[in-house]
Design a protein around this motif. Structure first.
Motif, PDB file in Angstrom:
ATOM      1  N   PHE A   1     -16.884 -26.981 135.998  1.00  0.00           N
ATOM      2  CA  PHE A   1     -17.253 -27.273 137.377  1.00  0.00           C
ATOM      3  C   PHE A   1     -16.075 -27.888 138.110  1.00  0.00           C
ATOM      4  N   THR A   2     -16.130 -27.786 139.443  1.00  0.00           N
ATOM      5  CA  THR A   2     -15.050 -28.329 140.261  1.00  0.00           C
ATOM      6  C   THR A   2     -15.541 -28.662 141.666  1.00  0.00           C
ATOM      7  N   ASN A   3     -14.737 -29.403 142.385  1.00  0.00           N
ATOM      8  CA  ASN A   3     -15.002 -29.819 143.755  1.00  0.00           C
ATOM      9  C   ASN A   3     -13.683 -29.780 144.523  1.00  0.00           C
ATOM     10  N   SER A   4     -13.743 -29.401 145.796  1.00  0.00           N
ATOM     11  CA  SER A   4     -12.560 -29.508 146.654  1.00  0.00           C
ATOM     12  C   SER A   4     -13.007 -29.759 148.085  1.00  0.00           C
ATOM     13  N   ALA A   5     -12.059 -30.078 148.943  1.00  0.00           N
ATOM     14  CA  ALA A   5     -12.379 -30.418 150.322  1.00  0.00           C
ATOM     15  C   ALA A   5     -12.697 -29.192 151.173  1.00  0.00           C
ATOM     16  N   ALA A   6     -12.027 -28.088 150.921  1.00  0.00           N
ATOM     17  CA  ALA A   6     -12.262 -26.885 151.722  1.00  0.00           C
ATOM     18  C   ALA A   6     -13.424 -26.084 151.143  1.00  0.00           C
ATOM     19  N   MET A   7     -14.055 -25.265 151.977  1.00  0.00           N
ATOM     20  CA  MET A   7     -15.179 -24.461 151.491  1.00  0.00           C
ATOM     21  C   MET A   7     -14.741 -23.551 150.351  1.00  0.00           C
ATOM     22  N   ASN A   8     -13.604 -22.874 150.506  1.00  0.00           N
ATOM     23  CA  ASN A   8     -13.073 -22.092 149.386  1.00  0.00           C
ATOM     24  C   ASN A   8     -12.212 -23.006 148.544  1.00  0.00           C
ATOM     25  N   GLY A   9     -11.112 -23.461 149.091  1.00  0.00           N
ATOM     26  CA  GLY A   9     -10.268 -24.426 148.408  1.00  0.00           C
ATOM     27  C   GLY A   9      -9.735 -23.945 147.073  1.00  0.00           C
ATOM     28  N   ASP A  10      -9.769 -22.646 146.823  1.00  0.00           N
ATOM     29  CA  ASP A  10      -9.279 -22.060 145.579  1.00  0.00           C
ATOM     30  C   ASP A  10      -9.980 -22.617 144.336  1.00  0.00           C
ATOM     31  N   LYS A  11     -11.252 -22.956 144.521  1.00  0.00           N
ATOM     32  CA  LYS A  11     -12.047 -23.469 143.394  1.00  0.00           C
ATOM     33  C   LYS A  11     -12.158 -22.454 142.257  1.00  0.00           C
ATOM     34  N   LEU A  12     -12.220 -21.166 142.593  1.00  0.00           N
ATOM     35  CA  LEU A  12     -12.322 -20.151 141.539  1.00  0.00           C
ATOM     36  C   LEU A  12     -11.100 -20.189 140.629  1.00  0.00           C
ATOM     37  N   SER A  13      -9.929 -20.490 141.185  1.00  0.00           N
ATOM     38  CA  SER A  13      -8.721 -20.621 140.351  1.00  0.00           C
ATOM     39  C   SER A  13      -8.897 -21.727 139.315  1.00  0.00           C
ATOM     40  N   THR A  14      -9.526 -22.812 139.727  1.00  0.00           N
ATOM     41  CA  THR A  14      -9.768 -23.922 138.804  1.00  0.00           C
ATOM     42  C   THR A  14     -10.753 -23.504 137.719  1.00  0.00           C
ATOM     43  N   LEU A  15     -11.856 -22.847 138.113  1.00  0.00           N
ATOM     44  CA  LEU A  15     -12.817 -22.387 137.106  1.00  0.00           C
ATOM     45  C   LEU A  15     -12.179 -21.361 136.165  1.00  0.00           C
ATOM     46  N   ASN A  16     -11.320 -20.495 136.691  1.00  0.00           N
ATOM     47  CA  ASN A  16     -10.620 -19.538 135.825  1.00  0.00           C
ATOM     48  C   ASN A  16      -9.703 -20.256 134.836  1.00  0.00           C
ATOM     49  N   TYR A  17      -9.060 -21.331 135.278  1.00  0.00           N
ATOM     50  CA  TYR A  17      -8.222 -22.128 134.372  1.00  0.00           C
ATOM     51  C   TYR A  17      -9.075 -22.702 133.242  1.00  0.00           C
ATOM     52  N   LEU A  18     -10.233 -23.281 133.600  1.00  0.00           N
ATOM     53  CA  LEU A  18     -11.112 -23.869 132.584  1.00  0.00           C
ATOM     54  C   LEU A  18     -11.628 -22.789 131.632  1.00  0.00           C
ATOM     55  N   PHE A  19     -11.981 -21.620 132.168  1.00  0.00           N
ATOM     56  CA  PHE A  19     -12.427 -20.487 131.352  1.00  0.00           C
ATOM     57  C   PHE A  19     -11.333 -20.076 130.368  1.00  0.00           C
ATOM     58  N   THR A  20     -10.112 -19.950 130.863  1.00  0.00           N
ATOM     59  CA  THR A  20      -8.998 -19.548 129.989  1.00  0.00           C
ATOM     60  C   THR A  20      -8.779 -20.571 128.882  1.00  0.00           C
ATOM     61  N   LEU A  21      -8.850 -21.848 129.219  1.00  0.00           N
ATOM     62  CA  LEU A  21      -8.708 -22.893 128.201  1.00  0.00           C
ATOM     63  C   LEU A  21      -9.799 -22.746 127.139  1.00  0.00           C
ATOM     64  N   ALA A  22     -11.043 -22.522 127.575  1.00  0.00           N
ATOM     65  CA  ALA A  22     -12.149 -22.343 126.637  1.00  0.00           C
ATOM     66  C   ALA A  22     -11.924 -21.122 125.741  1.00  0.00           C
ATOM     67  N   MET A  23     -11.427 -20.035 126.318  1.00  0.00           N
ATOM     68  CA  MET A  23     -11.183 -18.818 125.536  1.00  0.00           C
ATOM     69  C   MET A  23     -10.057 -19.037 124.532  1.00  0.00           C
ATOM     70  N   GLN A  24      -9.040 -19.793 124.906  1.00  0.00           N
ATOM     71  CA  GLN A  24      -7.951 -20.090 123.977  1.00  0.00           C
ATOM     72  C   GLN A  24      -8.462 -20.876 122.771  1.00  0.00           C
ATOM     73  N   HIS A  25      -9.491 -21.673 122.999  1.00  0.00           N
ATOM     74  CA  HIS A  25     -10.086 -22.438 121.903  1.00  0.00           C
ATOM     75  C   HIS A  25     -11.118 -21.624 121.123  1.00  0.00           C
ATOM     76  N   GLY A  26     -11.316 -20.364 121.479  1.00  0.00           N
ATOM     77  CA  GLY A  26     -12.278 -19.527 120.761  1.00  0.00           C
ATOM     78  C   GLY A  26     -13.714 -19.827 121.129  1.00  0.00           C
ATOM     79  N   GLY A  27     -13.913 -20.377 122.325  1.00  0.00           N
ATOM     80  CA  GLY A  27     -15.240 -20.775 122.763  1.00  0.00           C
ATOM     81  C   GLY A  27     -16.039 -19.647 123.381  1.00  0.00           C
ATOM     82  N   VAL A  28     -17.276 -19.971 123.719  1.00  0.00           N
ATOM     83  CA  VAL A  28     -18.206 -19.056 124.371  1.00  0.00           C
ATOM     84  C   VAL A  28     -18.561 -19.682 125.721  1.00  0.00           C
ATOM     85  N   TRP A  29     -18.347 -18.943 126.819  1.00  0.00           N
ATOM     86  CA  TRP A  29     -18.504 -19.475 128.168  1.00  0.00           C
ATOM     87  C   TRP A  29     -19.929 -19.307 128.688  1.00  0.00           C
ATOM     88  N   VAL A  30     -20.424 -20.349 129.353  1.00  0.00           N
ATOM     89  CA  VAL A  30     -21.719 -20.314 130.011  1.00  0.00           C
ATOM     90  C   VAL A  30     -21.480 -20.388 131.520  1.00  0.00           C
TER      91      VAL A  30
END
Length: 184
Positions: A92-121
């Motif tokens: 999860f993430t929060n930013s000041a702008a409506m878009n604020g490139d939040k998806l980039s942050t979630l993609n970063y977290l997803f990639t980190l989880a995948m590097q650890h061999g995790g399963v994303w929800v």
């Protein structure tokens, strides 16, 4: 019972409020990354014992905060021994702008989880995108990958919208339900 940990960094308190809502929904333990990018004593052990790890960071300059990045880089030690393999992950993430490139942050977290061999929800809820939708509706920001919130740059953490916090709580419930099913 599943053990879920919400590991997060919050710069101004908004992401902390979101983390608390996620934790409330998931019946999870909060694990704050401090202003220097470090976990408290016993933090790494707590993550190692978790069935699910929910990660949160504010979106700064299109990605996670440097404090969260320091934590992520330090997670190379559990990565090397595959300690987090097959755990459930979410973000999860929060930013000041409506878009604020939040998806980039979630993609970063997803990639980190995948590097650890995790399963994303993912978020698992439809966006509020009809003509009748109001800014305080659940998932008004319209995410699928994880929970997103928007807080104006001049608004304090106490001014976060209840709809964004309810989105975070429902997201925590989804992670808890999925974790219980995954463990069964």
């Amino acid at each position: 019972m599943s053990k879920i940990v919400v590991v997060f960094h919050s710069g101004y308190g908004h992401t902390q409020r979101m983390a608390q809502s996620v934790a409330d929904g998931a019946n999870a333990e909060l694990l704050a990354i401090d202003a220097d990018g470090n976990l408290p004593e016993g933090g790494w052990e707590l993550l190692s014992e978790a069935d699910a790890i929910i990660m949160g960071s504010p979106t700064y300059m299109g990605s996670v905060s440097w404090q969260f990045k320091k934590f992520a880089d330090a997670s190379s030690k559990p990565w090397f021994s595959q300690q987090w393999k097959d755990k459930l992950f979410a973000g999860f993430t929060n930013s000041a702008a409506m878009n604020g490139d939040k998806l980039s942050t979630l993609n970063y977290l997803f990639t980190l989880a995948m590097q650890h061999g995790g399963v994303w929800v993912g978020l698992g809820m439809l966006p509020s995108n009809s003509k009748a939708a109001q800014r305080n509706d659940v998932n008004y920001v319209g995410s699928y990958s994880g929970a997103m919130a928007q807080s104006p740059s001049d608004a304090g953490a106490h001014e976060m919208l209840p709809g964004d916090l309810e989105t975070a709580r429902l997201f925590g419930e989804r992670v808890a339900t999925t974790t219980a099913r995954f463990k069964a």
